[in-house]
Design a protein around this motif. Sequence first.
Motif, mmCIF file in Angstrom:
data_model
loop_
_atom_site.group_PDB
_atom_site.id
_atom_site.type_symbol
_atom_site.label_atom_id
_atom_site.label_comp_id
_atom_site.label_asym_id
_atom_site.label_seq_id
_atom_site.Cartn_x
_atom_site.Cartn_y
_atom_site.Cartn_z
ATOM 1 N N SER A 160 22.488 73.667 -83.667
ATOM 2 C CA SER A 160 22.089 74.488 -82.514
ATOM 3 C C SER A 160 21.563 73.615 -81.312
ATOM 4 N N ALA A 161 21.503 72.416 -81.582
ATOM 5 C CA ALA A 161 20.928 71.578 -80.041
ATOM 6 C C ALA A 161 21.888 71.587 -79.127
ATOM 7 N N GLY A 162 22.961 72.136 -79.214
ATOM 8 C CA GLY A 162 24.251 72.064 -78.111
ATOM 9 C C GLY A 162 23.990 73.119 -77.050
ATOM 10 N N ARG A 163 25.119 73.571 -76.492
ATOM 11 C CA ARG A 163 24.932 74.271 -75.382
ATOM 12 C C ARG A 163 24.496 75.863 -76.096
ATOM 13 N N PRO A 164 23.736 76.748 -75.345
ATOM 14 C CA PRO A 164 23.380 78.011 -75.824
ATOM 15 C C PRO A 164 24.666 79.190 -75.758
ATOM 16 N N GLY A 171 30.596 82.859 -76.820
ATOM 17 C CA GLY A 171 31.006 81.487 -76.226
ATOM 18 C C GLY A 171 29.771 80.732 -75.563
ATOM 19 N N PRO A 172 30.106 79.608 -75.586
ATOM 20 C CA PRO A 172 29.141 78.695 -75.124
ATOM 21 C C PRO A 172 28.840 78.742 -73.478
ATOM 22 N N ILE A 173 27.650 78.441 -73.208
ATOM 23 C CA ILE A 173 27.573 78.347 -71.770
ATOM 24 C C ILE A 173 27.057 77.125 -71.289
ATOM 25 N N ASP A 174 28.095 76.703 -70.405
ATOM 26 C CA ASP A 174 27.645 75.456 -69.705
ATOM 27 C C ASP A 174 26.414 75.441 -68.566
ATOM 28 N N ALA A 175 25.794 74.299 -68.333
ATOM 29 C CA ALA A 175 24.822 74.521 -67.204
ATOM 30 C C ALA A 175 25.441 75.038 -66.008
ATOM 31 N N SER A 176 26.594 75.077 -65.509
ATOM 32 C CA SER A 176 26.951 75.733 -64.658
ATOM 33 C C SER A 176 27.497 77.148 -64.518
ATOM 34 N N GLY A 177 27.258 77.657 -65.972
ATOM 35 C CA GLY A 177 27.533 79.003 -66.396
ATOM 36 C C GLY A 177 28.860 79.213 -66.962
ATOM 37 N N HIS A 178 29.437 80.246 -67.147
ATOM 38 C CA HIS A 178 30.705 80.667 -67.770
ATOM 39 C C HIS A 178 31.089 81.916 -67.364
ATOM 40 N N LEU A 179 32.439 82.054 -67.421
ATOM 41 C CA LEU A 179 33.128 83.433 -67.203
ATOM 42 C C LEU A 179 33.003 84.242 -68.420
#
Length: 190
Positions: A160-164, A171-179
């Motif tokens: 759970s310590a990874g991407r929200p 799907g995982p959300i990167d710091a820059s977001g995701h489509l």
Amino acid sequence: MEPVVHAFDPPDRFVAGTVGPPGQRTFFLQARVGRQIVSVSLEKQQVTILAARIDGLLDDLMEKAATRTIIPAVAPLDLADDAPLEQPIEEEFRAGTMTLSWDGDDERVVIEVFPFDEAAAIDDETGMALPETEPDEVFLVRLSAGVARAFVERAARVVSAGRPDCPFCGGPIDASGHLCVRANGFKRRA
């Protein structure tokens, strides 16, 4: 030829951990006895499934089995392990098949991890699974019930310590977001 068995019965330490930033993490199972350290890389999903199966096995044992030792419902506080993976982290092999069992005689959780072998998994011509071949190596860990519960708790924190996760598509959300496919292509931010 006999496989090389990396056996830890019991280990001084057995944990799941990661190396790298969220989104680029490599997951490891790591066991140590004295100065002997073995690290096996694996996928995030394998860590999640292994932890869930261990937790389920222990829950079943609490309900059904008559054991001489107490099976804890939660991880004992004195077995909590938040330390990083031990150095040096040298991958022995990449995990493929894993087995999980309970040794009723010794009252231990038994985990066996076998190397991933793409060539042995599927026949290129037929697409059918090939007969199993003897693995070159085996990572074998035998844990008390308390240590197994502590492993489960740490594994959940590590995963759970990874991407929200996106609340819409999962799907995982990167710091820059995701489509987000469920938000008609609108970009979601963490």
